[in-house]
Design an enzyme around this catalytic site. Structure first.
Site, PDB file in Angstrom:
ATOM      1  N   ASP A 221       9.755 105.787  38.406  1.00 46.94           N
ATOM      2  CA  ASP A 221      10.111 104.771  37.413  1.00 46.94           C
ATOM      3  C   ASP A 221       9.349 103.499  37.798  1.00 46.94           C
ATOM      4  OD1 ASP A 221      11.340 103.529  35.274  1.00 46.94           O
ATOM      5  OD2 ASP A 221      13.386 103.995  35.912  1.00 46.94           O
TER       6      ASP A 221
ATOM      7  N   HIS B 160      17.435  98.365  36.648  1.00 45.51           N
ATOM      8  CA  HIS B 160      16.522  97.263  36.344  1.00 45.51           C
ATOM      9  C   HIS B 160      16.898  96.027  37.164  1.00 45.51           C
ATOM     10  CE1 HIS B 160      16.069  99.834  32.764  1.00 45.51           C
ATOM     11  NE2 HIS B 160      14.850  99.342  32.702  1.00 45.51           N
TER      12      HIS B 160
END
Length: 509
Positions: free
Chosen positions: A289, A219
Site C-alpha cells: 500500500d 492512512h
C-alpha cells in the site's frame, strides 16, 4: 523436445515471460534494479519533470492521483489530455531502454474511491456487487470499468478491494468491501478481477492480511489485527486464497500489524507477513500500500520503509514518501549487505515478468482497436445499482410512495440527483412522505423512508418504518431508488452484511 516456454507459472505469465525477465534483470545495473521496484507519483501537472525522473531513476512507472488528472473548464476529466500524459510517461520508460511497458496505475474502485470522474462512467460502491450477488454481472462490471481505463493508457488498477468488512466498527473500508461474508467477497472479488483482465487491465487484490476487520485507519495510524492465524484463514484470507487459486497477478499488502505474525510491524514491511502470503501459494507481484501513509511514514522515514519492504518480500513499492531517498536507500542497503542482491533481483524479475506477459497478451495501452469510449459502462452501472437496491423493512411490491415525496439529508448534490431521478420516474418532489438520504459517514435518520447511500450501517438506528440500502450516489443509483419508490421496479438486492437486527441476506424474496 516439448516447448517449456508456454508452461504456466500459476499467476498469469508463462515460463517464456520469466525467462525473458531473468535475462533482462541480469543485464541491469543496481540503479536500474532499484528503480524497477518503485512506483511513485508526482505533483500536479509536472509531467515533463517526472518523465525525466523515470529515466534518471529507471522507475517502474507511475500511479496517477487525482491532482495529476487534467480537467476541462467544467471540472470533468480531459480525456485526450489524460491519454497524452500517460503516453508521455510510457515513452519515458521506453526511452530508458526497457523492452516492456511501464506501469501506469490508478485507484479506480468505484464509489468513493475513483480518481477519474465524468465523462468516464460513475460506478456505485463495490458493496453493490455483494448485494446483487451475481458473479457474471460483477465480471461484466469489472470489464466495463477497465475498458474505459485501457484506451487512456492505464494498464493497472488498484482494485478490487476484497477485504471482508466487520460492519460499523470498520472505519476505513466499509462499502468498499463487497461483503461481510468471506465466501461472497472471494467470489465477487475474483469475478471483478477476471473482468478487468478481460479488458486488458491488471487488477490488484487488496489489502492482505485484511483491512476490513481492524478498527483504525492506516492512512492515519497503524491498525492492529488481534485475530489469530486460524481466525484470519477462516475470514480475512479467504478472498486472497481465492485470488491465488484463480491465478490473479497482484496482491497488495496493507499497513496492518498482526501480532500473530510480527508484533508492531506493518504487514507491508513484515517478512513473516509476506511468508504467510506466499504460504497461500501466491507467486505473483506483491505490492505495498502507499508508503507515504501515516501508518508507515511516521515510523520509517527517509527511505527506511523502502528498504524494509523489499527486504521483507515486497516486489513493488507504491508511493514512497520521497522516491529519490527510497532509491538511494535501496542502493546503500545493497552496498552494505543489509539488503540481499538476490532479493532485489527476485522483486525486479517479478515486476518485469508481469509486464512482459501483459505486453504479450494485451493490446498496447491506449491503442486498443475497439477502444471503449468514456461513459460506455453507464448501462452496466445502471444494471448493478438496479440489482443491488435492498429493502431492509417495508413493502416488497407496489409503490412505496404516492405520486409525490419530500427529501432531506444526503451530501453535496445528493438531493439534486434524487429530484432529477424522481422526475424521470414520474414522481414530484414537494409534498408527501419524507425520504431521508444518508450519505457516506452519515448518522441515523428519521422520516418515513430512510435510504443509505453508502454503507448501510446507519439504518440500524434509523426510526423510519421503511429502510432501503442503495450503495451508491450515482445518477443510475438514484434512478434505481426512484423506480423502487414508484413501484416500477423490484428491489432484488440482499444485505451483504448484517445491519443491527437485520442479518446478512435480508431483502425481498
Amino acid at each position: 523436445m516439448a516447448d517449456t516456454g508456454s508452461r504456466p507459472l500459476g499467476w498469469g505469465p508463462e515460463q517464456r515471460d520469466r525467462d525473458a525477465a531473468v535475462a533482462a534483470v541480469a543485464a541491469m545495473s543496481p540503479e536500474q534494479k532499484a528503480g524497477q521496484v518503485l512506483l511513485p507519483t508526482f505533483r500536479g501537472n509536472q509531467v515533463e519533470a517526472y518523465a525525466g525522473l523515470i529515466q534518471r531513476l529507471h522507475l517502474a512507472g507511475s500511479i496517477i492521483m487525482a491532482d495529476n488528472v487534467p480537467r476541462d473548464p467544467q471540472g470533468n476529466v480531459d480525456v485526450a489530455a489524460m491519454g497524452a500524459v500517460n503516453q508521455r510517461l510510457l515513452q519515458a520508460v521506453a526511452a530508458d531502454g526497457r523492452r516492456w511497458p511501464g506501469i501506469i496505475g490508478v485507484d479506480q474502485e468505484g464509489g468513493g474511491v475513483a480518481r477519474l470522474g465524468p465523462p468516464l462512467t460513475e460506478w456505485p460502491t463495490p458493496m453493490s456487487y455483494g448485494a446483487a450477488g451475481n458473479a457474471a454481472l460483477t465480471r461484466q462490471a469489472g470489464k466495463g470499468l477497465a475498458a474505459e481505463l485501457a484506451p487512456l493508457g492505464f494498464d493497472l488498477d488498484f482494485a478490487p478491494d476484497t477485504d471482508v468488512t466487520i460492519g460499523p466498527k470498520d472505519p476505513t473500508i466499509g462499502a468498499r468491501s463487497m461483503s461481510a461474508d468471506p465466501a461472497a467477497a472471494a467470489t465477487q472479488g475474483v469475478a471483478f478481477s477476471q473482468g478487468m483482465l478481460d479488458a486488458g487491465v491488471l487488477p490488484t487484490v487488496k489489502h492482505f492480511p485484511g483491512h476490513g476487520s481492524v478498527t483504525a485507519d492506516s492512512h492515519l495510524s497503524l491498525p492492529v489485527q488481534p485475530a489469530g492465524i486460524d481466525e484470519l484463514q477462516g475470514r480475512d484470507w479467504k478472498p486472497f486464497q481465492a485470488a491465488v487459486t484463480a491465478a490473479l497477478p497482484i496482491i497488495m499488502t496493507g499497513h496492518i500489524a498482526v501480532p500473530a505474525l510480527e508484533p508492531g510491524v506493518p504487514a507491508s514491511l513484515s517478512a513473516p507477513s509476506y511468508a504467510a502470503l506466499r504460504g497461500l501459494g501466491f507467486k505473483g507481484v506483491a505490492v505495498t500500500d502507499a508508503l507515504n501513509m501515516g501508518a508507515v511514514d511516521k515510523q520509517y522515514p527517509a527511505g527506511a520503509a523502502a528498504v524494509k519492504a523489499v527486504a521483507a518480500g515486497a516486489d513493488l513499492l507504491l508511493m514512497p514518501a520521497d522516491v529519490e531517498q527510497a532509491h538511494a536507500a535501496i542502493l546503500q542497503a545493497l552496498a552494505a549487505g543489509t539488503l540481499s542482491a538476490a532479493r532485489l533481483d527476485e522483486a525486479a524479475q517479478r515486476v518485469a515478468t508481469m509486464m512482459i506477459w501483459h505486453a504479450r497478451t494485451s493490446p498496447p495501452a491506449g491503442t486498443a482497436a475497439t477502444a471503449a469510449q468514456a461513459g460506455s459502462g453507464a448501462p452496466l452501472s445502471t444494471q448493478v445499482s438496479a440489482s443491488a437496491v435492498t429493502v431492509l423493512s417495508g413493502p416488497c411490491s407496489g409503490p412505496l410512495v404516492p405520486g409525490s415525496v419530500r427529501v432531506a439529508g444526503g451530501g453535496p448534490g445528493d438531493r439534486e440527483r434524487f429530484e432529477a431521478a424522481a422526475a424521470r420516474a414520474g414522481l414530484t418532489v414537494g409534498s408527501g412522505p419524507l425520504v431521508s438520504l444518508i450519505g457516506p459517514g452519515g448518522k441515523a435518520a428519521g422520516g418515513d423512508i430512510a435510504v443509505a447511500l453508502d454503507a448501510p450501517w446507519p439504518l440500524q438506528d434509523s426510526g423510519a418504518p421503511v429502510k432501503l440500502a442503495l450503495y451508491g450516489r450515482t445518477d443510475a443509483a438514484f434512478d434505481a431508488l426512484a423506480a423502487v419508490l414508484a413501484g416500477k421496479a423490484p428491489a432484488p438486492g440482499k444485505l451483504p452484511a448484517a445491519v443491527g437486527p437485520f442479518p446478512g441476506g435480508t431483502g425481498c424474496p
